[in-house]
Design a protein around this motif. Structure first.
Motif, PDB file in Angstrom:
ATOM      1  N   MET A 280       0.865  -1.190   0.000  1.00 29.84           N
ATOM      2  CA  MET A 280       0.000   0.000   0.000  1.00 29.84           C
ATOM      3  C   MET A 280       0.899   1.237   0.000  1.00 29.84           C
ATOM      4  SD  MET A 280      -3.360  -0.828   0.132  1.00 29.84           S
ATOM      5  CE  MET A 280      -4.459  -0.002   1.273  1.00 29.84           C
ATOM      6  N   ARG A 281       1.616   1.414  -1.080  1.00 30.33           N
ATOM      7  CA  ARG A 281       2.550   2.515  -1.229  1.00 30.33           C
ATOM      8  C   ARG A 281       2.308   3.204  -2.574  1.00 30.33           C
ATOM      9  NH1 ARG A 281       2.657   1.111   3.178  1.00 30.33           N
ATOM     10  NH2 ARG A 281       4.415   0.597   4.553  1.00 30.33           N
ATOM     11  N   GLU A 282       2.649   4.462  -2.646  1.00 29.36           N
ATOM     12  CA  GLU A 282       2.421   5.213  -3.889  1.00 29.36           C
ATOM     13  C   GLU A 282       3.265   4.651  -5.026  1.00 29.36           C
ATOM     14  OE1 GLU A 282       3.432   9.520  -5.859  1.00 29.36           O
ATOM     15  OE2 GLU A 282       3.375   9.388  -3.670  1.00 29.36           O
ATOM     16  N   PRO A 283       2.633   4.174  -6.110  1.00 33.59           N
ATOM     17  CA  PRO A 283       3.390   3.701  -7.275  1.00 33.59           C
ATOM     18  C   PRO A 283       4.003   4.870  -8.041  1.00 33.59           C
ATOM     19  CG  PRO A 283       1.155   2.800  -7.205  1.00 33.59           C
ATOM     20  CD  PRO A 283       1.202   3.933  -6.240  1.00 33.59           C
ATOM     21  N   GLU A 284       5.016   4.591  -8.814  1.00 33.79           N
ATOM     22  CA  GLU A 284       5.698   5.642  -9.570  1.00 33.79           C
ATOM     23  C   GLU A 284       4.771   6.334 -10.568  1.00 33.79           C
ATOM     24  OE1 GLU A 284       9.213   4.216 -11.394  1.00 33.79           O
ATOM     25  OE2 GLU A 284      10.249   3.765  -9.507  1.00 33.79           O
ATOM     26  N   ASN A 285       3.833   5.580 -11.147  1.00 34.09           N
ATOM     27  CA  ASN A 285       2.973   6.167 -12.187  1.00 34.09           C
ATOM     28  C   ASN A 285       1.596   6.562 -11.668  1.00 34.09           C
ATOM     29  OD1 ASN A 285       2.283   3.469 -11.797  1.00 34.09           O
ATOM     30  ND2 ASN A 285       1.531   3.213 -13.895  1.00 34.09           N
ATOM     31  N   ALA A 286       1.447   6.687 -10.350  1.00 32.81           N
ATOM     32  CA  ALA A 286       0.146   7.086  -9.800  1.00 32.81           C
ATOM     33  C   ALA A 286      -0.149   8.543 -10.146  1.00 32.81           C
ATOM     34  CB  ALA A 286       0.146   6.905  -8.287  1.00 32.81           C
ATOM     35  N   PRO A 287      -1.352   8.838 -10.656  1.00 40.33           N
ATOM     36  CA  PRO A 287      -1.707  10.222 -11.008  1.00 40.33           C
ATOM     37  C   PRO A 287      -2.089  11.024  -9.765  1.00 40.33           C
ATOM     38  CG  PRO A 287      -3.532   8.757 -11.504  1.00 40.33           C
ATOM     39  CD  PRO A 287      -2.418   7.881 -10.991  1.00 40.33           C
ATOM     40  N   THR A 288      -1.173  11.796  -9.233  1.00 39.74           N
ATOM     41  CA  THR A 288      -1.399  12.503  -7.974  1.00 39.74           C
ATOM     42  C   THR A 288      -1.697  13.979  -8.150  1.00 39.74           C
ATOM     43  OG1 THR A 288       0.975  12.917  -7.739  1.00 39.74           O
ATOM     44  CG2 THR A 288       0.105  10.915  -6.721  1.00 39.74           C
ATOM     45  N   ASP A 289      -1.574  14.507  -9.348  1.00 33.98           N
ATOM     46  CA  ASP A 289      -1.728  15.945  -9.550  1.00 33.98           C
ATOM     47  C   ASP A 289      -2.530  16.202 -10.819  1.00 33.98           C
ATOM     48  OD1 ASP A 289      -1.460  18.670 -10.068  1.00 33.98           O
ATOM     49  OD2 ASP A 289       0.561  18.759  -9.259  1.00 33.98           O
ATOM     50  N   PRO A 290      -3.682  16.867 -10.725  1.00 35.78           N
ATOM     51  CA  PRO A 290      -4.497  17.128 -11.920  1.00 35.78           C
ATOM     52  C   PRO A 290      -3.793  18.003 -12.946  1.00 35.78           C
ATOM     53  CG  PRO A 290      -5.304  18.376 -10.034  1.00 35.78           C
ATOM     54  CD  PRO A 290      -4.299  17.406  -9.501  1.00 35.78           C
ATOM     55  N   ASN A 291      -2.789  18.756 -12.522  1.00 34.67           N
ATOM     56  CA  ASN A 291      -2.074  19.613 -13.457  1.00 34.67           C
ATOM     57  C   ASN A 291      -0.984  18.886 -14.230  1.00 34.67           C
ATOM     58  OD1 ASN A 291      -3.469  22.048 -12.733  1.00 34.67           O
ATOM     59  ND2 ASN A 291      -2.287  22.082 -10.837  1.00 34.67           N
ATOM     60  N   LEU A 292      -0.690  17.651 -13.818  1.00 33.46           N
ATOM     61  CA  LEU A 292       0.415  16.913 -14.441  1.00 33.46           C
ATOM     62  C   LEU A 292      -0.049  15.651 -15.145  1.00 33.46           C
ATOM     63  CD1 LEU A 292       3.045  17.138 -11.545  1.00 33.46           C
ATOM     64  CD2 LEU A 292       2.844  18.621 -13.541  1.00 33.46           C
ATOM     65  N   TYR A 293      -1.346  15.388 -15.131  1.00 30.36           N
ATOM     66  CA  TYR A 293      -1.795  14.104 -15.635  1.00 30.36           C
ATOM     67  C   TYR A 293      -2.973  14.250 -16.594  1.00 30.36           C
ATOM     68  CZ  TYR A 293      -3.691   9.363 -15.745  1.00 30.36           C
ATOM     69  OH  TYR A 293      -4.137   8.141 -16.163  1.00 30.36           O
ATOM     70  N   THR A 294      -2.937  13.499 -17.688  1.00 29.06           N
ATOM     71  CA  THR A 294      -4.068  13.367 -18.607  1.00 29.06           C
ATOM     72  C   THR A 294      -4.272  11.886 -18.894  1.00 29.06           C
ATOM     73  OG1 THR A 294      -2.607  13.630 -20.530  1.00 29.06           O
ATOM     74  CG2 THR A 294      -3.718  15.612 -19.691  1.00 29.06           C
ATOM     75  N   LEU A 295      -5.478  11.542 -19.224  1.00 26.49           N
ATOM     76  CA  LEU A 295      -5.766  10.149 -19.533  1.00 26.49           C
ATOM     77  C   LEU A 295      -4.959   9.693 -20.746  1.00 26.49           C
ATOM     78  CD1 LEU A 295      -9.624   9.966 -19.075  1.00 26.49           C
ATOM     79  CD2 LEU A 295      -7.908   8.810 -17.689  1.00 26.49           C
ATOM     80  N   PRO A 296      -4.404   8.467 -20.714  1.00 26.15           N
ATOM     81  CA  PRO A 296      -3.649   7.965 -21.868  1.00 26.15           C
ATOM     82  C   PRO A 296      -4.568   7.726 -23.054  1.00 26.15           C
ATOM     83  CG  PRO A 296      -3.986   6.238 -20.233  1.00 26.15           C
ATOM     84  CD  PRO A 296      -4.481   7.514 -19.600  1.00 26.15           C
TER      85      PRO A 296
END
Length: 296
Positions: A280-296
């Motif tokens: 239960m740890r944050e994965p490297e590719n977890a989308p944590t910021d709406p300003n840095l992430y868009t749907l693939p």
């Protein structure tokens, strides 16, 4: 009437979110901008450029973050040196504040007052080349380090490492307090989101939480009443900046896509609540910021 406490609480939460998001410690620098009065601005600026490197050498192994280069006001605000809302925001959102009170420069003293009002004293580092007894009495109650150019880098690097330790301790206390204030329903939602990532089949998968998925994981959220409980829990998490909703239109064409994700702050809460579960740890590719992430 203005709700001063409410405004500060909102700013503080946003600042913590930004600080958790950063992989590096950010230090806001307030210092005179000229050689007026004999202040060696160019030499001090050159010395500051290497402080973060020395501080990184002093960090204990396994530290969560590294130090970024120290930033002056003009480097953050494109040359603007007046006290603006942006400068106030930068003072609050940076992990640390370093102020050079040499010459009691009016702008530096004013920014120092802002920092002392917005940040814990342990993260406000004040230095001067002057006799500390010559400073304004309001500053005399604060620890101020007298320095020479020959020892500035070493002194400041050590103080930054100490401030980093204070920040991490403060952050841990904040997470514990925040976690203890959540309702059970909100904690259930966080647990399900963490399990979605834990149960994913491929490292490239991007799990997202919906009511229907929550109902599959826990009967507590099943049916019409369960939807209401889920919605209320999500609102609670959103209001605390623990989660964010990724809603995008026309993806795919003619339809909308949406889902709930944990912020950086949210993952710290998940990791705190389920510290016994190493998955239960944050994965490297977890989308944590709406300003840095868009749907693939």
């Amino acid at each position: 009437a203005m709700n001063v406490d409410g405004i500060y609480q909102l700013q503080r939460d946003d600042a913590f979110a930004a600080q958790f998001q950063d992989s590096e410690y950010q230090t806001f620098v307030a210092m005179p901008f000229s050689n007026r009065g004999g202040y060696p601005e160019r030499r001090i600026r050159k010395l500051l450029a290497g402080v973060h490197k020395q501080a990184n050498k002093l960090l204990p192994s396994g530290s969560k973050r590294r130090f970024a280069p120290l930033r002056r006001v003009d480097e953050i605000t494109s040359g603007t040196v007046t006290i603006t809302d942006e400068i106030i925001r930068q003072v609050l959102s940076s992990h640390f504040f370093w102020g050079d009170l040499t010459g009691s420069n009016f702008g530096v003293v004013l920014e120092t007052g802002i920092a002392l009002a917005l940040k814990p004293n342990e993260r406000v580092l004040l230095y001067t080349q002057d006799d500390t007894h010559s400073l304004h009495f309001d500053l005399s109650v604060t620890r101020i380090t007298a320095y020479l150019e020959t020892d500035l880098v070493e002194r400041l690097a050590k103080d930054l490492v100490h401030a980093a330790s204070c920040f991490e301790s403060e952050a841990d206390r904040y997470i514990r307090q925040l976690s203890s204030q959540l309702t059970v329903d909100a904690i259930y939602v966080l647990n399900i989101y963490g399990r979605l990532w834990k149960d994913r089949r491929k490292a490239s998968d991007i799990p997202s939480l919906f009511h229907s998925i929550a109902a599959q994981y826990m009967d507590h959220f099943a049916g019409a009443n369960g939807r209401i409980i889920f919605t209320d829990a999500v609102r609670e998490l959103l209001s605390r900046r623990i989660c964010w909703t990724n809603y995008q239109t026309n993806t795919p064409p003619g339809a909308d896509s949406y889902g709930l994700h944990a912020t950086k702050l949210g993952w710290r809460v998940i990791e705190h609540l389920w510290k016994h579960d190493t998955k239960m740890r944050e994965p490297e590719n977890a989308p944590t910021d709406p300003n840095l992430y868009t749907l693939p």
